[in-house]
Scaffold this motif. Structure first.
Motif, mmCIF file in Angstrom:
data_model
loop_
_atom_site.group_PDB
_atom_site.id
_atom_site.type_symbol
_atom_site.label_atom_id
_atom_site.label_comp_id
_atom_site.label_asym_id
_atom_site.label_seq_id
_atom_site.Cartn_x
_atom_site.Cartn_y
_atom_site.Cartn_z
ATOM 1 N N PHE A 61 69.390 16.038 51.471
ATOM 2 C CA PHE A 61 67.962 15.758 51.620
ATOM 3 C C PHE A 61 67.493 15.987 53.051
ATOM 4 O O PHE A 61 66.326 16.357 53.275
ATOM 5 C CB PHE A 61 67.663 14.322 51.179
ATOM 6 N N ASP A 62 68.358 15.791 54.024
ATOM 7 C CA ASP A 62 67.976 16.113 55.402
ATOM 8 C C ASP A 62 67.727 17.613 55.556
ATOM 9 O O ASP A 62 66.757 18.042 56.207
ATOM 10 C CB ASP A 62 69.084 15.662 56.351
ATOM 11 N N ALA A 63 68.596 18.410 54.920
ATOM 12 C CA ALA A 63 68.407 19.857 54.984
ATOM 13 C C ALA A 63 67.158 20.284 54.227
ATOM 14 O O ALA A 63 66.401 21.173 54.672
ATOM 15 C CB ALA A 63 69.641 20.564 54.417
ATOM 16 N N LEU A 64 66.899 19.663 53.066
ATOM 17 C CA LEU A 64 65.682 19.980 52.301
ATOM 18 C C LEU A 64 64.431 19.566 53.069
ATOM 19 O O LEU A 64 63.398 20.246 53.003
ATOM 20 C CB LEU A 64 65.719 19.280 50.936
ATOM 21 N N GLU A 65 64.511 18.458 53.778
ATOM 22 C CA GLU A 65 63.359 18.005 54.569
ATOM 23 C C GLU A 65 63.028 19.015 55.663
ATOM 24 O O GLU A 65 61.848 19.265 55.948
ATOM 25 C CB GLU A 65 63.672 16.637 55.168
ATOM 26 N N ARG A 66 64.050 19.612 56.241
ATOM 27 C CA ARG A 66 63.814 20.565 57.316
ATOM 28 C C ARG A 66 63.305 21.908 56.794
ATOM 29 O O ARG A 66 62.429 22.521 57.405
ATOM 30 C CB ARG A 66 65.119 20.786 58.098
ATOM 31 N N GLU A 67 63.824 22.362 55.634
ATOM 32 C CA GLU A 67 63.557 23.716 55.181
ATOM 33 C C GLU A 67 62.521 23.813 54.053
ATOM 34 O O GLU A 67 61.881 24.852 53.914
ATOM 35 C CB GLU A 67 64.863 24.364 54.701
ATOM 36 N N LEU A 96 67.141 40.520 53.896
ATOM 37 C CA LEU A 96 65.693 40.288 53.858
ATOM 38 C C LEU A 96 64.999 41.256 52.918
ATOM 39 O O LEU A 96 64.050 40.908 52.219
ATOM 40 C CB LEU A 96 65.118 40.417 55.271
ATOM 41 N N LEU A 97 65.488 42.518 52.890
ATOM 42 C CA LEU A 97 64.886 43.488 51.985
ATOM 43 C C LEU A 97 65.092 43.096 50.533
ATOM 44 O O LEU A 97 64.270 43.383 49.672
ATOM 45 C CB LEU A 97 65.469 44.883 52.255
ATOM 46 N N HIS A 98 66.174 42.424 50.182
ATOM 47 C CA HIS A 98 66.466 42.024 48.809
ATOM 48 C C HIS A 98 66.063 40.590 48.528
ATOM 49 O O HIS A 98 66.425 40.021 47.495
ATOM 50 C CB HIS A 98 67.967 42.190 48.526
ATOM 51 N N GLY A 99 65.307 39.978 49.414
ATOM 52 C CA GLY A 99 64.775 38.645 49.156
ATOM 53 C C GLY A 99 65.769 37.538 49.359
ATOM 54 O O GLY A 99 65.564 36.430 48.894
ATOM 55 N N PHE A 100 66.874 37.771 50.006
ATOM 56 C CA PHE A 100 67.864 36.732 50.227
ATOM 57 C C PHE A 100 67.584 36.056 51.560
ATOM 58 O O PHE A 100 67.069 36.660 52.495
ATOM 59 C CB PHE A 100 69.288 37.291 50.226
ATOM 60 N N ALA A 101 67.970 34.795 51.633
ATOM 61 C CA ALA A 101 67.874 34.052 52.887
ATOM 62 C C ALA A 101 69.145 33.236 53.049
ATOM 63 O O ALA A 101 69.929 33.086 52.126
ATOM 64 C CB ALA A 101 66.651 33.136 52.894
ATOM 65 N N GLU A 102 69.324 32.705 54.202
ATOM 66 C CA GLU A 102 70.534 31.942 54.476
ATOM 67 C C GLU A 102 70.497 30.630 53.707
ATOM 68 O O GLU A 102 69.468 29.959 53.615
ATOM 69 C CB GLU A 102 70.639 31.688 55.973
ATOM 70 N N ALA A 103 71.644 30.258 53.129
ATOM 71 C CA ALA A 103 71.726 29.038 52.335
ATOM 72 C C ALA A 103 71.625 27.816 53.239
ATOM 73 O O ALA A 103 71.869 27.869 54.450
ATOM 74 C CB ALA A 103 73.042 29.022 51.556
ATOM 75 N N TYR A 163 63.579 18.327 38.712
ATOM 76 C CA TYR A 163 64.954 18.719 39.027
ATOM 77 C C TYR A 163 64.951 19.968 39.896
ATOM 78 O O TYR A 163 64.205 20.916 39.636
ATOM 79 C CB TYR A 163 65.749 18.974 37.755
ATOM 80 N N LEU A 164 65.830 19.976 40.898
ATOM 81 C CA LEU A 164 65.994 21.118 41.790
ATOM 82 C C LEU A 164 67.470 21.522 41.766
ATOM 83 O O LEU A 164 68.353 20.695 42.031
ATOM 84 C CB LEU A 164 65.563 20.763 43.213
ATOM 85 N N TYR A 165 67.731 22.790 41.432
ATOM 86 C CA TYR A 165 69.092 23.295 41.326
ATOM 87 C C TYR A 165 69.484 24.001 42.617
ATOM 88 O O TYR A 165 68.625 24.395 43.432
ATOM 89 C CB TYR A 165 69.215 24.252 40.140
ATOM 90 N N ASN A 166 70.795 24.193 42.798
ATOM 91 C CA ASN A 166 71.295 24.817 44.019
ATOM 92 C C ASN A 166 70.954 26.303 44.114
ATOM 93 O O ASN A 166 71.137 26.923 45.156
ATOM 94 C CB ASN A 166 72.813 24.629 44.126
ATOM 95 N N THR A 167 70.447 26.887 43.021
ATOM 96 C CA THR A 167 69.993 28.275 43.064
ATOM 97 C C THR A 167 68.528 28.406 43.473
ATOM 98 O O THR A 167 67.993 29.511 43.510
ATOM 99 C CB THR A 167 70.178 28.918 41.688
#
Length: 453
Positions: A35-41, A16-23, A136-140
């Motif tokens: 898309f189900d995961a994108l809809e939720r998050e 969290l201090l380095h700005g990372f979150a769970e993938a 376009y949305l990339y996995n990063t």
């Protein structure tokens, strides 16, 4: 067990201090699960800036590709252009595994994501480009927004050196709502151009506008364009120069010839029709007058002046003896000074000496004395009368010849005036053509030097 939880807690805090979150977690490597995961998050947070804290700045990369200049309106001081705008930003904390979800990049409806409100400040009309519904949305977590823009923007056009003009137009990309503390702009520029205009240079400069509520950040692109002059040189300059050259060579015709006047009138008519046909190619603006318009106006004025000069010379050549004695100031100005400037040799003075009206009378007295001296006989009286009548006839003829030579001398002076004026206008024509040629070459050379540099 307690040690494992402690290590996991430390890892979460460090992330969290380095700005990372769970993938994102995908149940299967398919688009449906992603898309189900994108809809939720993600999709349910489209109204929020994709940052962890409201005070965090979001870096937006602004790039554009100029495809071409569709039109330039000098009167409205506007430019219609077609370009591709590229916006890139990161959704903080978003990522997924390519193998787990099956794809590295996916197209997402534009209305499902937060889109930065980057606009162009110089735009004057509504954007008529087609709407692109996807980004376009990339996995990063990188969002790539690429869309065309067909727009009319304001630009201060300087057309004094048309068609060798170089324009400097600006495109300012900036946010409409968000302040510099919320959005920071960075630029990439890849420029292409086609058609009448060619690209000389492009410069981008970020700047910050300070207001009461905060400061706005924006990127200003300076697009330096050069007009390709070949079209105007071939269609405008060359025909005009040809007509002026014809008018120049018309001075080789005899000044007293009627064909010279009709030839010049035909040239003026043709030049006027040429200007009317080419009027659409000439720029129209209220700020400045192009040098080409000045060139056309002076050329037409010289043609009219040459026609008036031809009428004047023809009048002098055909009826110069009816103008009377030439004023002394005109004789000194034209025959003494202007004739030297235009290299016209002075006419030789007529050596005919007019006899005085009293000379025949003296001759008659001498003849009468010489005749009366010898003894006169009645037989010689008829011969003496015939001699006296012949003497009177000779006096009349001599008087008429003197008058003729006097009028011929005045006519020669007026003809010399016409020759000097004709030669003077011919010299002015040559000087005008040389100045125009040198000016065109210099302006063209300076314009081409910008391309090479």
């Amino acid at each position: 067990m307690m040690e494992v939880k402690t290590v996991r807690l430390i890892f979460i805090c460090f992330s969290l201090l380095h700005g990372f979150a769970e993938a994102l977690r995908c149940t299967s490597p398919t688009l449906e699960s992603l898309f189900d995961a994108l809809e939720r998050e993600v999709f349910n947070k489209k109204h929020l800036r994709p940052v962890k804290k409201p005070t965090d700045a979001l870096n937006v990369s602004v790039g554009m590709t100029l495809e071409g200049i569709l039109g330039v309106n000098e009167k409205a001081q506007s430019v219609t252009s077609l370009l591709w705008q590229v916006l890139e930003w990161d959704i903080e904390g978003l990522s997924w595994d390519e193998k787990e979800c099956g794809v590295r990049r996916v197209s997402v409806p534009r209305d499902k994501l937060w889109i930065p409100d980057v606009i162009i400040a110089e735009i004057m009309d509504e954007d008529t480009s087609p709407f692109i519904p996807y980004v376009y949305l990339y996995n990063t977590g990188r969002v790539y927004d690429d869309r065309p823009l067909r727009m009319v923007t304001s630009c201060r056009l300087e057309i004094y050196t048309f068609p060798f003009d170089i324009q400097n137009c600006s495109l300012t990309f900036g946010p409409f709502l968000h302040l510099a503390e919320e959005i920071l702009a960075e630029s990439k520029n890849v420029m292409q151009i086609q058609g009448e205009w060619e690209l000389l240079d492009i410069k981008g400069a970020p700047r910050t506008l300070n207001i009461i509520a905060g400061s706005y950040s924006e990127i200003r692109y300076y697009i330096i364009l050069r007009r390709r002059p070949i079209l105007y040189v071939v269609n405008l300059l060359m025909p005009s120069c040809f007509l002026i050259a014809l008018d120049l060579f018309s001075f080789l015709l005899p000044p007293h010839s009627v064909d010279r006047s009709s030839f010049k009138m035909t040239l003026i008519l043709g030049y006027t029709v040429f200007l009317l046909l080419m009027n659409d190619l000439l720029p129209v603006t209220g700020n400045s007058t192009p040098l080409m318009n000045v060139f056309f106006s002076i050329s037409l004025a010289l043609m009219v002046a040459s026609l008036l000069e031809t009428v004047f010379i023809t009048n002098i050549q055909l009826s110069g003896d009816q103008h009377g004695v030439m004023p002394n100031w005109l004789k000194v100005l034209v025959l003494r000074y202007l004739a030297v400037i235009v290299c016209v040799p002075r006419a030789k003075r007529n050596r005919h000496v007019a006899m005085s009206p009293h000379a025949p009378a003296r001759a008659m007295n001498i003849s009468s004395v010489s005749v009366d001296t010898p003894p006169v006989t009645p037989l010689h009286e008829p011969a003496l009368d015939e001699l006296r009548k012949l003497s009177k006839d000779l006096m009349a003829i001599r008087h008429h010849v003197d008058k003729h030579f006097k009028g011929n001398h005045m006519s020669q002076e007026w003809q010399m005036i016409g020759i000097v004026i004709d030669r003077l206008l011919f010299g002015l024509y040559i000087i005008f053509i040389l100045i125009c040629l040198i000016t065109i070459v210099c302006v063209w050379t300076v314009s081409s030097s910008h391309v090479s540099s």
